[in-house]
Design an enzyme around this catalytic site. Structure first.
Site, short mmCIF file in Angstrom:
data_model
loop_
_atom_site.label_atom_id
_atom_site.label_comp_id
_atom_site.label_asym_id
_atom_site.label_seq_id
_atom_site.Cartn_x
_atom_site.Cartn_y
_atom_site.Cartn_z
N HIS A 251 1.01 -1.07 0.18
CA HIS A 251 0.06 0.04 0.01
C HIS A 251 0.91 1.00 0.08
CE1 HIS A 251 0.68 1.23 4.22
NE2 HIS A 251 0.81 0.07 4.49
N CYS A 268 3.74 -4.30 6.53
CA CYS A 268 3.32 -4.21 5.28
C CYS A 268 4.34 -3.92 4.31
CB CYS A 268 2.25 -3.20 5.22
SG CYS A 268 0.47 -3.63 5.59
#
Length: 294
Positions: A251, A268
């Site tokens: 992301h 992430c």
């Protein structure tokens, strides 16, 4: 920052929320993960970090709006005590005019990283250095006089200067990346290469989790996507999320864009080029492979 409604594919809402309970937020390298393991409603809290993107929910001004002194935030008073001149660009702005400023400062060897379009502490420091060098009031904000001087001493950036293909050199792909549609993510080179049948279509810099919250390695697949998502644990925005491993996702990270590798994620895969990731998000399908390797 208001809670955003995510478009979730292939999983029901309950399953998606369960996955998102481990969704990532920015952290300083080596910081411990949050203790919560239960999903909670996102709040207006912003990511940590001195150069972080503000948590206000209002959209960033467009280049036209930023060029208008009446629409820009006020600059600090000048050293001479004269009335302050409102800046064209200042800390916290995010738009294409800031990207052009950064590219021009890079030409002048005052910035080393690729333009991000986000005006943070590194851009502020570079502007201060420029102003000091040329006898301007060193506020760190770009007023009209500073902007004219920057333009006079540099040339209009090319598209490649504004959006370089990648800052880091792409590593040799893992053998598992050579067939099909793959997000091929190298921890060694800190790059993500979008590959189709062994050919690199696009590439971008990435950042991973810290030692305490590592990004998992292995072969995965895109489980679901959300163009607008907010972490249910860390309460930070995660635009263009592509989830691949129990809450870990690729992301966009404003924190990565602002601070670079001075920080880390909570597991992430952070991307700092929003425009590139937006284009990639539209191409990637649920079920496409994800390979994370050294």
């Amino acid at each position: 920052m208001h809670r955003q409604r995510a478009t979730i594919r292939t999983l029901g809402l309950a399953a998606a929320v369960a996955f998102a309970a481990t969704a990532c937020g920015p952290q300083h390298s080596g910081s411990a993960p949050a203790a919560s393991s239960v999903p909670v409603a996102p709040s207006s809290a912003s990511p940590s970090g001195q150069d972080d993107k503000p948590g206000a929910s209002s959209p960033a001004p467009s280049p036209t709006e930023s060029a208008s002194p009446s629409a820009a935030p006020s600059a600090p008073p000048s050293r001479s005590g004269a009335p302050a001149v409102k800046p064209v660009m200042a800390n916290g702005d995010e738009n294409d005019q800031v990207r052009e400023l950064q590219a021009r400062l890079r030409q002048l060897t005052l910035m080393s990283g690729a333009p991000t379009g986000f005006y943070g502490s590194k851009t502020t420091a570079a502007v201060k250095a420029f102003q000091s060098r040329h006898g301007l009031d060193a506020t760190g904000a770009v007023d009209e006089a500073t902007w004219r001087k920057v333009q006079d001493l540099s040339r209009k950036p090319t598209e490649e200067e504004l959006r370089p293909p990648t800052t880091n050199e792409v590593a040799a792909p893992d053998p598992r990346c050579l067939q099909g549609r793959v997000l091929c993510i190298s921890k060694e080179s800190r790059t993500l290469a979008w590959m189709i049948d062994g050919k690199v279509v696009s590439s971008m810099d990435v950042r991973f989790g810290s030692e305490n919250t590592p990004t998992r390695e292995g072969l995965f697949q895109v489980e679901w996507k959300a163009k607008d998502w907010t972490s249910t644990i860390y309460h930070t925005p995660m635009p263009y999320s592509m989830f691949f491993s129990q809450g870990q996702a690729v992301h966009y990270s404003a924190d990565f864009a602002a601070r670079g590798y001075a920080g880390a994620s909570h597991g992430c895969v952070n991307v700092r080029d929003k425009a590139k990731l937006s284009a990639l998000f539209d191409q990637v399908k649920v079920g496409d492979k994800v390979v994370v390797y050294w």
